[in-house]
Design a protein around this motif. Sequence first.
Motif, PDB file in Angstrom:
ATOM      1  N   LEU A   1       0.828  -1.212   0.000  1.00  0.00           N
ATOM      2  CA  LEU A   1       0.000   0.000   0.000  1.00  0.00           C
ATOM      3  C   LEU A   1       0.860   1.259   0.000  1.00  0.00           C
ATOM      4  CD1 LEU A   1      -2.522  -1.062   2.790  1.00  0.00           C
ATOM      5  CD2 LEU A   1      -2.917  -1.082   0.329  1.00  0.00           C
ATOM      6  N   PRO A   2       0.424   2.284  -0.699  1.00  0.00           N
ATOM      7  CA  PRO A   2       1.116   3.567  -0.583  1.00  0.00           C
ATOM      8  C   PRO A   2       0.790   4.204   0.768  1.00  0.00           C
ATOM      9  CG  PRO A   2      -0.763   3.753  -2.064  1.00  0.00           C
ATOM     10  CD  PRO A   2      -0.657   2.311  -1.675  1.00  0.00           C
ATOM     11  N   ALA A   3       1.561   5.172   1.158  1.00  0.00           N
ATOM     12  CA  ALA A   3       1.320   5.870   2.425  1.00  0.00           C
ATOM     13  C   ALA A   3       0.014   6.653   2.343  1.00  0.00           C
ATOM     14  CB  ALA A   3       2.473   6.812   2.730  1.00  0.00           C
ATOM     15  N   GLY A   4      -0.708   6.681   3.454  1.00  0.00           N
ATOM     16  CA  GLY A   4      -1.893   7.525   3.556  1.00  0.00           C
ATOM     17  C   GLY A   4      -3.205   6.901   3.142  1.00  0.00           C
ATOM     18  N   VAL A   5      -3.246   5.612   2.852  1.00  0.00           N
ATOM     19  CA  VAL A   5      -4.502   4.961   2.490  1.00  0.00           C
ATOM     20  C   VAL A   5      -5.288   4.697   3.775  1.00  0.00           C
ATOM     21  CG1 VAL A   5      -5.548   2.891   1.490  1.00  0.00           C
ATOM     22  CG2 VAL A   5      -3.508   3.876   0.451  1.00  0.00           C
ATOM     23  N   TRP A   6      -6.540   5.142   3.811  1.00  0.00           N
ATOM     24  CA  TRP A   6      -7.383   4.911   4.984  1.00  0.00           C
ATOM     25  C   TRP A   6      -7.897   3.479   4.964  1.00  0.00           C
ATOM     26  CZ3 TRP A   6      -7.647   7.746   9.154  1.00  0.00           C
ATOM     27  CH2 TRP A   6      -7.352   9.107   9.086  1.00  0.00           C
ATOM     28  N   VAL A   7      -7.779   2.804   6.091  1.00  0.00           N
ATOM     29  CA  VAL A   7      -8.228   1.421   6.221  1.00  0.00           C
ATOM     30  C   VAL A   7      -9.097   1.315   7.468  1.00  0.00           C
ATOM     31  CG1 VAL A   7      -7.492  -0.973   6.534  1.00  0.00           C
ATOM     32  CG2 VAL A   7      -6.106   0.573   5.134  1.00  0.00           C
ATOM     33  N   SER A   8     -10.287   0.748   7.309  1.00  0.00           N
ATOM     34  CA  SER A   8     -11.172   0.496   8.447  1.00  0.00           C
ATOM     35  C   SER A   8     -10.801  -0.851   9.042  1.00  0.00           C
ATOM     36  CB  SER A   8     -12.630   0.466   8.003  1.00  0.00           C
ATOM     37  OG  SER A   8     -13.002   1.719   7.494  1.00  0.00           O
ATOM     38  N   LEU A   9     -10.597  -0.871  10.346  1.00  0.00           N
ATOM     39  CA  LEU A   9     -10.203  -2.101  11.022  1.00  0.00           C
ATOM     40  C   LEU A   9     -11.423  -2.803  11.602  1.00  0.00           C
ATOM     41  CD1 LEU A   9      -7.073  -0.822  12.937  1.00  0.00           C
ATOM     42  CD2 LEU A   9      -7.124  -2.201  10.861  1.00  0.00           C
ATOM     43  N   PRO A  10     -11.472  -4.121  11.474  1.00  0.00           N
ATOM     44  CA  PRO A  10     -12.587  -4.855  12.087  1.00  0.00           C
ATOM     45  C   PRO A  10     -12.416  -4.910  13.595  1.00  0.00           C
ATOM     46  CG  PRO A  10     -11.005  -6.392  11.160  1.00  0.00           C
ATOM     47  CD  PRO A  10     -10.551  -5.006  10.773  1.00  0.00           C
TER      48      PRO A  10
END
Length: 70
Positions: free
Chosen positions: A45-54
């Motif tokens: 992944l590139p820096a700064g990608v928003w990811v929602s965590l379960p």
Amino acid sequence: MRRVRSIAGDSVNLLLFRETGRSDDAAEEALWRLNPALSEQAAVLPAGVWVSLPEVERHPMAVAPVSAWD
């Protein structure tokens, strides 16, 4: 549900383990269900990608070790 940003060089699995302490199949499946658009990203992944965590338990249940003498 908590959202975090990726750091340069993160893979989805690495980000999941760093943030939740787990990278097993159940936790990873939950992450992919929350973030279907991540499949459009590269393996790293590139820096700064928003990811929602379960919301998963911090520590998975202990699995009994398998012995060659069982």
